[in-house]
Design a protein around this motif. Structure first.
Motif, PDB file in Angstrom:
ATOM      1  N   TYR A   1      27.263  20.340 -31.573  1.00  0.00           N
ATOM      2  CA  TYR A   1      27.470  21.759 -31.843  1.00  0.00           C
ATOM      3  C   TYR A   1      28.842  21.906 -32.502  1.00  0.00           C
TER       4      TYR A   1
ATOM      5  N   ARG B   1      21.324  31.814 -33.212  1.00  0.00           N
ATOM      6  CA  ARG B   1      22.706  31.961 -32.774  1.00  0.00           C
ATOM      7  C   ARG B   1      22.902  31.134 -31.505  1.00  0.00           C
ATOM      8  N   ARG B   2      24.061  30.497 -31.369  1.00  0.00           N
ATOM      9  CA  ARG B   2      24.298  29.610 -30.213  1.00  0.00           C
ATOM     10  C   ARG B   2      25.703  29.827 -29.679  1.00  0.00           C
ATOM     11  N   LYS B   3      25.779  30.135 -28.386  1.00  0.00           N
ATOM     12  CA  LYS B   3      27.063  30.263 -27.697  1.00  0.00           C
ATOM     13  C   LYS B   3      27.147  29.110 -26.708  1.00  0.00           C
ATOM     14  N   VAL B   4      28.042  28.156 -26.966  1.00  0.00           N
ATOM     15  CA  VAL B   4      28.122  26.950 -26.156  1.00  0.00           C
ATOM     16  C   VAL B   4      28.912  27.191 -24.887  1.00  0.00           C
TER      17      VAL B   4
ATOM     18  N   SER C   1      23.699  20.272 -36.846  1.00  0.00           N
ATOM     19  CA  SER C   1      23.978  19.491 -35.643  1.00  0.00           C
ATOM     20  C   SER C   1      23.980  18.014 -35.989  1.00  0.00           C
TER      21      SER C   1
ATOM     22  N   ASN D   1      19.827  25.045 -38.156  1.00  0.00           N
ATOM     23  CA  ASN D   1      19.338  25.624 -36.916  1.00  0.00           C
ATOM     24  C   ASN D   1      19.376  27.139 -37.076  1.00  0.00           C
TER      25      ASN D   1
ATOM     26  N   TYR E   1      13.372  23.903 -34.407  1.00  0.00           N
ATOM     27  CA  TYR E   1      14.600  23.265 -33.931  1.00  0.00           C
ATOM     28  C   TYR E   1      14.564  21.803 -34.365  1.00  0.00           C
TER      29      TYR E   1
ATOM     30  N   THR F   1      31.156  31.564 -31.437  1.00  0.00           N
ATOM     31  CA  THR F   1      29.690  31.563 -31.516  1.00  0.00           C
ATOM     32  C   THR F   1      29.242  30.922 -32.824  1.00  0.00           C
TER      33      THR F   1
ATOM     34  N   THR G   1      31.498  23.574 -32.875  1.00  0.00           N
ATOM     35  CA  THR G   1      32.203  24.729 -32.331  1.00  0.00           C
ATOM     36  C   THR G   1      33.679  24.736 -32.721  1.00  0.00           C
TER      37      THR G   1
ATOM     38  N   GLN H   1      13.839  27.719 -26.894  1.00  0.00           N
ATOM     39  CA  GLN H   1      14.982  27.412 -26.038  1.00  0.00           C
ATOM     40  C   GLN H   1      16.056  28.491 -26.086  1.00  0.00           C
ATOM     41  N   TRP H   2      16.366  29.015 -27.267  1.00  0.00           N
ATOM     42  CA  TRP H   2      17.426  30.015 -27.403  1.00  0.00           C
ATOM     43  C   TRP H   2      16.927  31.308 -28.042  1.00  0.00           C
TER      44      TRP H   2
END
Length: 567
Positions: A450, A377-380, A393, A374, A161, A386, A452, A153-154
């Motif tokens: 997330y 890297r995740r940018k919502v 999660s 997880n 995941y 980030t 954030t 997915q990312w």
């Protein structure tokens, strides 16, 4: 008399001609985008003709921006549905019921599933019996090492995941409760059921007693230079889930030969002792199952899913769909050396796949923090920090707890309960310090899907985490149940007070970024909106507060085109 007959015949002929012309005109209109015009200001529709008297082509000026072609009948204006569909996000299609054709108009492409009774943490998880996680495009494969999905997915290379792995397990647990008993056939157990394997010259096969398994097993050895291996010919259709116990050496592999019954193509699925999740070359697909180090382990493989993922991988990720009815299983081939036992083929093995998920959560939990990291890297959203690899999660934690609670209930094994209880730790740690807890206006606790900065306050992930807490508080006992109860109660208090903040008057928002970032609302897609409703309907079965039922009914109305009243 003759004159009267002439008048009647003339009228009859005229009627027939008119009907014929109208029928021809109506037949010439077809298709949703061009054939249907909707009356401006009315709640019904007519199917019109190009040249029918009384209708004329006119231009419609859309908010002063551009023109489209419409039709006029007196004071009525008809607008093409192809325009309405895109402009208002309305969905429609031609359907036939009992031989009668009609146009079906929908404001939403999602559906609501009303609960059949009170939610039971020992039973089906929401509507997950309808999920087929492993066939999703963002799933690279179900790994041979762990028997759980690997996500893309990312990150295109693939990674584990936790949320996806839990949904895989929960879907199979739910399918086991809702589907009929599978058809299962044991091929070889080394004792009572033996097959006539083809053993080429230079290879050996025996059925000794194995102390580890306390049973007779099939032991084999085939030279590495052998091109054929020890094989068992089959002619199986529909039963494509292979299950076996194995203990093979580093040079060993198991190959399954399949064929497309129409195209006549042959496919080779190789399960090897490497650690590489998936490789594919033409119609040869390789899954690494790792080294067993002479220890026994169980391997459960849906051969059709493995084939689909291998062919998609070979074709640069393009999804391949294969009908099970068009495939045939021809042969199982043993190469190298090792031992196998309890070889079977079945139409499904849902509980085996559920336990693959549950075992992954036990084996991959950070014991000190209780979390499942997880690793991507995740940018919502722009304006939010980030998330670096290693974040937790609340949705993943809650889903994991739901899996482990059911595994403990079903098996009675304490390791599943202990892992579920450890998973509560991140719920007590602020998201800014590596946990999943956030605060809304320094008053209401929120568990972040997330974590954030600033907080995102995602609704569906928060409710999923509450369901996990409810599962554990119900299935556990003593202080473990009380700890989950406390976290659940805090979250429910927040939800009851914050729920309407997600209400737009015509739908719902996915999160509260319009509050934390001062940006436009992130309006939820219809599938997320229906998820919100299904979650509220579930909670309404375990909590008597009317806010859940009343809000759910209002949100269902939005899916049917209703809107909040104007001032």
């Amino acid at each position: 008399m003759f004159y009267m007959m002439m008048r009647i015949n003339f009228k009859t002929i005229l009627v027939i001609l008119v009907v014929a012309v109208l029928s021809s005109i109506l037949t010439s209109w077809n298709g949703c985008g061009t054939g249907y015009f909707f009356r401006s200001g009315h709640h019904h529709r007519d199917r019109l003709a190009n040249v029918e008297p009384g209708y004329q082509e006119i231009d419609c000026n859309i908010n002063g921006g551009y023109l489209i072609s419409c039709r006029r009948e007196g004071d009525e204006v008809y607008i093409p549905f192809s325009f309405i569909h895109k402009y208002f996000e309305i969905y429609g299609k031609l359907v036939t019921y009992d031989g009668l054709e009609r146009f079906e108009w929908l404001h939403s492409y999602s559906k609501i599933v009303s609960p059949k009774g009170r939610y039971d943490p020992r039973g089906v998880f929401m509507t997950f019996e309808n999920y087929n996680v492993e066939v999703r495009e963002r799933v690279k494969c179900v790994t041979g090492l762990d028997g759980v999905p690997m996500s893309t997915q990312w990150e295109s290379q693939g990674y584990y995941y936790p949320t996806q792995i839990a949904q895989f397990g929960l879907s199979h647990y739910s399918k086991n409760l809702t589907e009929p008993e599978p058809h299962r056939k044991i091929l070889e157990d080394g004792d009572k059921i033996k097959q006539d394997w083809l053993v080429p010259q230079g290879s050996v096969m025996s059925r000794p007693y194995d102390v580890q398994t306390n049973s007779y097993v099939l032991k084999y050895a085939s030279p590495e230079t052998s091109t054929s291996g020890i094989s068992l010919s089959l002619d199986h259709v529909l039963s494509f889930v292979l299950k076996l116990d194995l203990s093979i050496k580093d040079n060993g592999s198991i190959t399954v030969l399949m064929q497309h019954r129409e195209k006549r193509d042959f496919y080779h699925l190789h399960y090897t002792t490497t650690n590489i999740p998936l490789q594919s070359l033409n119609n040869h697909i390789y899954y690494g199952i790792g080294s067993t180090n002479n220890l026994w382990r169980r391997l459960t493989r849906d051969l059709v899913v493995d084939l689909q993922k291998g062919l998609s991988f070979n074709d640069k990720g393009k999804s391949k769909k294969l009908s099970r009815s068009k495939l045939k299983l021809l042969k199982i081939i043993l190469n190298g050396s090792g031992k196998i036992d309890n070889v079977s083929l079945s139409t499904s093995e849902h509980m085996e796949q559920f336990y693959d998920s549950a075992k992954w959560f036990v084996a991959n939990q950070n014991v000190s923090s209780g979390g499942w990291a997880n690793p991507v890297r995740r940018k919502v959203a722009n304006g939010m920090g980030t998330l670096d690899p290693g974040w937790y999660s609340a949705m993943g934690q809650g889903h994991g707890i739901s899996v482990l609670s059911r595994a403990y209930y079903h098996s009675g094994e304490e390791r599943y309960l202990q892992a579920a209880v450890r998973a509560l730790k991140p719920f007590r740690i602020a998201s800014s310090r590596g946990g999943v807890e956030a605060m809304f206006l320094d008053k209401f606790v929120w568990y972040e899907e997330y974590p954030t900065t600033p907080s995102s306050f995602i609704l569906n992930g928060f409710i999923y985490s509450l369901v996990g807490l409810y599962d554990l508080k119900t299935i556990a006992s003593g202080k473990d149940s009380l700890e989950a109860q406390e976290l659940f109660d805090k979250g429910m208090l927040s939800l009851k007070n914050m729920l309407t903040l997600f209400d737009t008057g015509y739908g719902t928002t996915y999160d509260l970024r319009h509050f934390t970032l001062k940006t436009a609302p992130n309006v939820a897609r219809w599938d997320y909106h229906s998820t919100h409703i299904n979650q509220l309907l579930l909670l309404s079965t375990v909590d008597s507060d009317q806010v859940f039922g009343i809000t759910a009914e209002r949100w269902i109305g939005y899916m049917n085109g209703k809107r909040a009243a104007h001032n």
